[in-house]
Design a protein around this motif. Structure first.
Motif, PDB file in Angstrom:
ATOM      1  N   PRO A 124       0.768  -1.367  -0.053  1.00 27.53           N
ATOM      2  CA  PRO A 124       0.183   0.089  -0.041  1.00 27.53           C
ATOM      3  C   PRO A 124       0.822   1.261   0.140  1.00 27.53           C
ATOM      4  CG  PRO A 124       0.147  -1.092   2.064  1.00 27.53           C
ATOM      5  CD  PRO A 124       0.794  -1.823   1.361  1.00 27.53           C
ATOM      6  N   VAL A 125       0.363   2.263  -0.627  1.00 27.76           N
ATOM      7  CA  VAL A 125       0.803   3.442  -0.436  1.00 27.76           C
ATOM      8  C   VAL A 125      -0.059   4.628   0.168  1.00 27.76           C
ATOM      9  CG1 VAL A 125       1.819   5.556  -2.090  1.00 27.76           C
ATOM     10  CG2 VAL A 125       1.797   3.125  -2.979  1.00 27.76           C
ATOM     11  N   PHE A 126       0.625   5.338   1.180  1.00 24.99           N
ATOM     12  CA  PHE A 126      -0.089   6.154   1.959  1.00 24.99           C
ATOM     13  C   PHE A 126       0.358   7.526   1.535  1.00 24.99           C
ATOM     14  CE2 PHE A 126       0.366   2.257   4.142  1.00 24.99           C
ATOM     15  CZ  PHE A 126      -0.809   2.147   4.939  1.00 24.99           C
ATOM     16  N   VAL A 127      -0.752   8.398   1.306  1.00 27.04           N
ATOM     17  CA  VAL A 127      -0.600   9.618   0.532  1.00 27.04           C
ATOM     18  C   VAL A 127      -1.163  10.803   1.529  1.00 27.04           C
ATOM     19  CG1 VAL A 127      -0.973  11.071  -1.704  1.00 27.04           C
ATOM     20  CG2 VAL A 127      -1.016   8.434  -1.768  1.00 27.04           C
ATOM     21  N   PHE A 128      -0.329  11.633   1.637  1.00 18.86           N
ATOM     22  CA  PHE A 128      -0.741  13.025   2.520  1.00 18.86           C
ATOM     23  C   PHE A 128      -0.108  14.130   1.962  1.00 18.86           C
ATOM     24  CE2 PHE A 128       3.284  11.906   4.248  1.00 18.86           C
ATOM     25  CZ  PHE A 128       3.660  13.292   4.739  1.00 18.86           C
ATOM     26  N   ALA A 129      -0.841  15.551   2.288  1.00 22.57           N
ATOM     27  CA  ALA A 129      -0.238  16.701   1.889  1.00 22.57           C
ATOM     28  C   ALA A 129       0.726  17.366   2.938  1.00 22.57           C
ATOM     29  CB  ALA A 129      -1.241  17.562   1.715  1.00 22.57           C
ATOM     30  N   ASP A 130       1.929  17.467   2.689  1.00 21.13           N
ATOM     31  CA  ASP A 130       2.808  18.009   3.588  1.00 21.13           C
ATOM     32  C   ASP A 130       3.102  19.483   3.424  1.00 21.13           C
ATOM     33  OD1 ASP A 130       5.066  18.634   5.310  1.00 21.13           O
ATOM     34  OD2 ASP A 130       6.582  17.529   4.262  1.00 21.13           O
ATOM     35  N   ASP A 131       2.459  20.259   4.305  1.00 16.21           N
ATOM     36  CA  ASP A 131       2.589  21.766   4.328  1.00 16.21           C
ATOM     37  C   ASP A 131       3.813  22.460   4.927  1.00 16.21           C
ATOM     38  OD1 ASP A 131       1.208  21.627   6.545  1.00 16.21           O
ATOM     39  OD2 ASP A 131      -0.283  22.781   5.923  1.00 16.21           O
ATOM     40  N   SER A 132       4.851  21.637   5.613  1.00 15.32           N
ATOM     41  CA  SER A 132       5.663  22.129   6.286  1.00 15.32           C
ATOM     42  C   SER A 132       6.490  23.269   5.813  1.00 15.32           C
ATOM     43  CB  SER A 132       6.606  20.967   7.094  1.00 15.32           C
ATOM     44  OG  SER A 132       7.140  20.278   6.051  1.00 15.32           O
ATOM     45  N   ALA A 133       6.699  23.184   4.730  1.00 16.51           N
ATOM     46  CA  ALA A 133       7.571  24.156   3.876  1.00 16.51           C
ATOM     47  C   ALA A 133       6.835  25.464   3.306  1.00 16.51           C
ATOM     48  CB  ALA A 133       8.325  23.552   2.791  1.00 16.51           C
ATOM     49  N   GLY A 134       5.418  25.452   3.923  1.00 19.09           N
ATOM     50  CA  GLY A 134       4.720  26.436   3.275  1.00 19.09           C
ATOM     51  C   GLY A 134       3.566  26.216   2.139  1.00 19.09           C
ATOM     52  N   GLU A 135       4.045  25.720   1.214  1.00 19.48           N
ATOM     53  CA  GLU A 135       2.973  25.225   0.325  1.00 19.48           C
ATOM     54  C   GLU A 135       2.859  23.792   0.401  1.00 19.48           C
ATOM     55  OE1 GLU A 135       1.517  26.756  -2.645  1.00 19.48           O
ATOM     56  OE2 GLU A 135       1.752  28.671  -1.321  1.00 19.48           O
ATOM     57  N   PRO A 136       1.713  23.362   0.229  1.00 25.09           N
ATOM     58  CA  PRO A 136       1.258  22.046   0.366  1.00 25.09           C
ATOM     59  C   PRO A 136       1.991  21.097  -0.967  1.00 25.09           C
ATOM     60  CG  PRO A 136      -0.679  23.238   0.615  1.00 25.09           C
ATOM     61  CD  PRO A 136       0.435  24.039  -0.004  1.00 25.09           C
ATOM     62  N   GLU A 137       2.458  20.005  -0.355  1.00 20.73           N
ATOM     63  CA  GLU A 137       3.167  19.099  -1.474  1.00 20.73           C
ATOM     64  C   GLU A 137       2.570  17.806  -1.287  1.00 20.73           C
ATOM     65  OE1 GLU A 137       7.595  17.462  -2.832  1.00 20.73           O
ATOM     66  OE2 GLU A 137       7.357  19.142  -1.300  1.00 20.73           O
ATOM     67  N   GLU A 138       2.199  17.197  -2.210  1.00 18.65           N
ATOM     68  CA  GLU A 138       1.590  15.635  -1.936  1.00 18.65           C
ATOM     69  C   GLU A 138       2.941  14.770  -1.831  1.00 18.65           C
ATOM     70  OE1 GLU A 138      -1.825  14.155  -4.292  1.00 18.65           O
ATOM     71  OE2 GLU A 138      -0.545  12.681  -5.014  1.00 18.65           O
ATOM     72  N   VAL A 139       3.153  13.902  -0.746  1.00 24.29           N
ATOM     73  CA  VAL A 139       4.033  13.025  -0.355  1.00 24.29           C
ATOM     74  C   VAL A 139       3.202  11.612  -0.410  1.00 24.29           C
ATOM     75  CG1 VAL A 139       5.458  12.233   1.385  1.00 24.29           C
ATOM     76  CG2 VAL A 139       5.063  14.525   1.106  1.00 24.29           C
ATOM     77  N   ARG A 140       4.235  10.668  -1.053  1.00 20.85           N
ATOM     78  CA  ARG A 140       3.825   9.299  -1.368  1.00 20.85           C
ATOM     79  C   ARG A 140       4.642   8.455  -0.459  1.00 20.85           C
ATOM     80  NH1 ARG A 140      -0.111   8.529  -5.208  1.00 20.85           N
ATOM     81  NH2 ARG A 140       0.747   6.463  -5.517  1.00 20.85           N
ATOM     82  N   LEU A 141       3.950   7.779   0.589  1.00 19.18           N
ATOM     83  CA  LEU A 141       4.889   6.556   1.221  1.00 19.18           C
ATOM     84  C   LEU A 141       4.691   5.433   0.840  1.00 19.18           C
ATOM     85  CD1 LEU A 141       4.432   8.113   4.834  1.00 19.18           C
ATOM     86  CD2 LEU A 141       6.382   8.762   3.045  1.00 19.18           C
ATOM     87  N   GLU A 142       5.566   4.815  -0.019  1.00 20.91           N
ATOM     88  CA  GLU A 142       5.400   3.308  -0.516  1.00 20.91           C
ATOM     89  C   GLU A 142       5.767   2.093   0.427  1.00 20.91           C
ATOM     90  OE1 GLU A 142       7.113   3.317  -4.422  1.00 20.91           O
ATOM     91  OE2 GLU A 142       6.043   5.169  -5.212  1.00 20.91           O
TER      92      GLU A 142
END
Length: 194
Positions: A124-142
């Motif tokens: 499974p791949v877990f997907v979340f939006a990381d906004d720690s740098a200011g702009e949200p970026e989609e992160v995919r954890l495989e």
């Protein structure tokens, strides 16, 4: 000699400890075994006359007895094993999630629950939006079997199973009594809701 006068009440004979002699097994000591609540475990109450309440006994939940009547999200199936409803737990929910081949769950979060995930099978791949740098970026954890994921409270995410043939199965533990699931329209906050 009374148990109060005996220097080591835990080693007193059943009659010295105030227990009525039990019939049967002597435990190899030559003395009759003490009844519950006396002798070896004087701090435990005598529960012979009544069944133990849910919170005072172990619970065995068999694989075929998982409860599908728990909070759900589109694209996946959750099954409760340990919950307030199934075993009387007060601070923990635990169960399984199955994501079918070539499927994505809806976006969601788990409210105030901390969630720990263990991958049993599939990738499974877990997907979340990381906004720690200011702009949200989609992160995919495989992930793969044996991996763990931690989901903090209120973090929007989704599960994906990119495999076209193999179902992904994970074990989930949550820090709340029941499964909290808040289904969302997307990973990113909708303008005007923050």
């Amino acid at each position: 000699m009374s148990s109060a006068a005996h220097p080591h009440p835990e080693s007193a004979s059943p009659s010295e400890a105030g227990a009525a002699p039990a019939h049967g097994h002597t435990g190899g000591t030559g003395r009759p075994a003490a009844r519950a609540g006396a002798g070896f475990h004087p701090h435990l109450p005598d529960r012979e006359a009544q069944p133990a309440p849910l919170a005072a006994r172990l619970h065995h939940i068999r694989a075929g007895a998982l409860d599908g009547g728990t909070a759900q999200t589109g694209g996946m199936r959750r099954f409760a094993a340990v919950s307030g409803q199934t075993v009387g737990s007060e601070k923990l929910w635990m169960g399984q999630t199955h994501v079918a081949p070539a499927t994505s769950s809806s976006d969601h979060h788990h409210g105030e629950s901390e969630t720990a995930i263990y991958v049993v099978s599939g990738h499974p791949v877990f997907v979340f939006a990381d906004d720690s740098a200011g702009e949200p970026e989609e992160v995919r954890l495989e992930t793969g079997p044996g991996d763990y994921i931690f989901v903090p409270p209120f973090v929007p995410h989704r599960e994906e199973n990119p495999d076209p043939e193999v179902e992904a199965v994970v074990v989930i533990a949550r820090s709340t009594q029941e499964a909290i699931v808040v289904n969302l329209p997307g990973l990113y906050p909708v303008e005007g809701t923050v």
